[in-house]
Scaffold this active site. Structure first.
Site, PDB file in Angstrom:
ATOM      1  CD  GLU A  33      -0.809  -1.134   3.137  1.00 57.70           C
ATOM      2  OE1 GLU A  33      -0.652   0.730   3.063  1.00 57.70           O
ATOM      3  OE2 GLU A  33      -0.026  -1.888   2.490  1.00 57.70           O
ATOM      4  CB  THR A  35       4.703   3.073   7.401  1.00 57.76           C
ATOM      5  OG1 THR A  35       4.485   3.124   6.146  1.00 57.76           O
ATOM      6  CG2 THR A  35       5.463   1.861   8.345  1.00 57.76           C
ATOM      7  CG  ASP A  36       1.294   6.828   4.380  1.00 58.21           C
ATOM      8  OD1 ASP A  36       0.600   6.816   5.834  1.00 58.21           O
ATOM      9  OD2 ASP A  36       0.003   7.677   3.550  1.00 58.21           O
ATOM     10  N   GLY A 121     -13.901   1.132  -2.980  1.00 56.93           N
ATOM     11  CA  GLY A 121     -13.950   0.201  -1.723  1.00 56.93           C
ATOM     12  C   GLY A 121     -13.029  -0.891  -1.606  1.00 56.93           C
ATOM     13  N   GLY A 123      -8.864  -0.884  -1.617  1.00 54.13           N
ATOM     14  CA  GLY A 123      -8.130  -0.470  -1.447  1.00 54.13           C
ATOM     15  C   GLY A 123      -7.241  -0.254  -2.191  1.00 54.13           C
ATOM     16  CG  LEU A 124      -7.488  -1.572  -5.533  1.00 56.63           C
ATOM     17  CD1 LEU A 124      -7.785  -1.807  -6.973  1.00 56.63           C
ATOM     18  CD2 LEU A 124      -5.872  -1.925  -5.183  1.00 56.63           C
ATOM     19  CG  ASP A 171      -3.391   5.841  -1.268  1.00 50.07           C
ATOM     20  OD1 ASP A 171      -2.299   5.291  -0.072  1.00 50.07           O
ATOM     21  OD2 ASP A 171      -3.744   6.222  -0.120  1.00 50.07           O
TER      22      ASP A 171
HETATM   23  C1  GLA Z   1      -4.563   4.402   3.124  1.00 54.47           C
HETATM   24  C2  GLA Z   1      -4.274   5.807   3.277  1.00 54.47           C
HETATM   25  C3  GLA Z   1      -2.520   5.493   3.046  1.00 54.47           C
HETATM   26  C4  GLA Z   1      -1.381   4.779   4.022  1.00 54.47           C
HETATM   27  C5  GLA Z   1      -2.677   3.440   3.531  1.00 54.47           C
HETATM   28  C6  GLA Z   1      -1.819   2.585   4.997  1.00 54.47           C
HETATM   29  O1  GLA Z   1      -4.719   3.764   1.913  1.00 54.47           O
HETATM   30  O2  GLA Z   1      -4.730   6.811   2.495  1.00 54.47           O
HETATM   31  O3  GLA Z   1      -2.314   7.106   3.708  1.00 54.47           O
HETATM   32  O4  GLA Z   1      -2.103   5.437   5.187  1.00 54.47           O
HETATM   33  O5  GLA Z   1      -3.959   3.652   4.048  1.00 54.47           O
HETATM   34  O6  GLA Z   1      -0.123   1.844   4.735  1.00 54.47           O
END
Ligand code: GLA
Length: 392
Positions: A33, A35-36, A121, A123-124, A171
């Site tokens: 998380e 890390t991208d 909202g 987180g998906l 994502d």
């Molecule tokens: C959101 C962002 C992703 C990533 C996550 C955390 O979902 O869109 O690019 O940075 O947060 O890992």
């Protein structure tokens, strides 16, 4: 089901059947998380919650968008593409604008109906699903010849420029590249990836939705990115070869501790540890050792909560409460943070009991109904081939 509903809506609005139906899934992330955007690894997967699109080309330049879930529409001309005051429309317009910026040509407008069951909202990545699905639909409809990777990069740019969130690539990459029963180990440095089978019938992936989205989320997200960049700038003074936190080890970071502010130090520490953690977790997955994998998930949560500070009371509560339950072997907050869901690895036979106990404890503490989703890992964005004429 959703495709049938959208086809019906499309017919009501445009008095024709759509020429293309597309399914674009939301995503989960097992580990890796924040890390991208630091060139690290992530381990996401596409899920059986998706946004669906019904679309047809027009013979003029008008583009008519209908958001089924909001019962709202927006119309514009291809000759005049700009941000809308309707934020939902910007996710779609942003993709179109980015396709034009890539030098691709679309000469006629289109009719579009979209909607789905990715909770907003939570987180998906409902927004990445909208952007990925839009890019895929336009690419197929107008035969633009864009690759999957190009579509993911277009979706990311749309999010940066039209939604104002400097998100990483995870994502949209997951929504587009997803594969049934597999997680994607994505190296965000060079965007190479491999699929890892995730077929553990004795365990279920359960999401617990806090039902809160603290509105600092987007600005704090951009701020975390900034703090990581500040860390890099300072570390580079001593280690000029370093390009991102991917190139930094804990001994290197410690050697620079007195030059970094305590906050920036903790942000960098979390990222460096998390990048390493994903590699260890992947090895555990290869060895079918979900117990070790689950422990790593808990460690990730601890880092996100304490060092990266993107958790919140509700998320911390759900993760801490899960520790008391024997049926759970790993849990953590998922995604950007400040609300949304936790992801839990739960023994399949105990899922119902798990949900009951978690919901009760959450309700007693926050007076909020905790929604939960038992998710399956699916393919990424795809055309739906089913014959839809039969529903009329
Ligand atoms: C959101 C962002 C992703 C990533 C996550 C955390 O979902 O869109 O690019 O940075 O947060 O890992």
């Amino acid at each position: 089901m959703m495709n049938a509903i959208l086809t019906k809506k499309f017919k009501e609005h445009f008095d024709a059947t759509p020429s293309l139906l597309v399914r674009a899934p939301g995503r989960i992330n097992l580990i890796g998380e924040h890390t991208d955007y630091n060139n690290g690894f992530v381990l996401p997967a596409a899920i059986d919650k998706a946004i669906y699109f019904a679309i047809s080309a027009r013979d003029d330049k008008r583009c008519i968008l209908f958001a089924n879930d909001l019962d709202d529409s927006y119309e514009f001309s291809l000759d005049n593409i700009h941000k809308s005051e309707k934020s939902w429309a910007n996710f779609l317009i942003g993709v179109l604008a980015e396709i034009f910026d890539q030098g691709k040509e679309i000469n006629t407008g289109f009719n579009l109906v979209f909607g789905g069951d990715v909770p907003l909202g939570a987180g998906l990545s409902s927004s990445a699903a909208v952007e990925s699905g839009m890019g895929f639909a336009l690419n197929n409809l107008f035969e633009l010849g864009l690759s999957k990777l190009e579509l993911a990069l277009i979706a990311q740019q749309a999010e940066h420029k039209y939604a104002g969130v400097k998100c990483g690539i995870m994502d949209m990459f997951a929504s587009i590249h997803g594969k049934a029963n597999s997680v994607i180990k994505l190296d965000c440095q060079d965007l190479s990836f491999e699929y890892f089978p995730f077929d553990f019938p004795e365990y279920s992936l359960v999401l617990c939705n806090t039902g809160v989205k603290h509105n600092l989320g987007d600005s704090e997200y951009n701020q975390r990115r900034g703090e990581c960049e500040e860390g890099i700038r300072i570390i580079q003074l001593a280690f000029p070869q370093v390009e991102s936190l991917r190139d930094v080890s804990m001994p290197m970071l410690r050697s620079q501790a007195d030059k970094l502010s305590p906050i920036v130090y903790r942000r960098c520490k979390y990222v460096v540890e998390e990048i390493e953690r994903v590699s260890v977790a992947c090895k555990a997955l290869e060895n079918r050792d979900l117990t070790t994998f689950g422990k790593k998930m808990y460690e990730t949560h601890e880092g996100l909560s304490t060092d990266y500070e993107v958790s919140c009371t509700e998320l911390d509560f759900l993760v801490e409460h899960s520790i008391n339950l024997d049926s759970v072997i790993g849990a953590r907050m998922m995604g950007g943070g400040f609300g949304g869901c936790t992801i839990n690895l739960v023994k399949a036979e105990a899922v119902e009991e798990f949900i009951e106990k978690m919901s009760l404890a959450y309700k007693n503490t926050f007076e909020i109904e905790m929604l939960s989703y038992v998710v399956k890992i699916t393919n990424g964005v795809e055309e739906i081939q089913e014959i839809y004429e039969t529903i009329f």
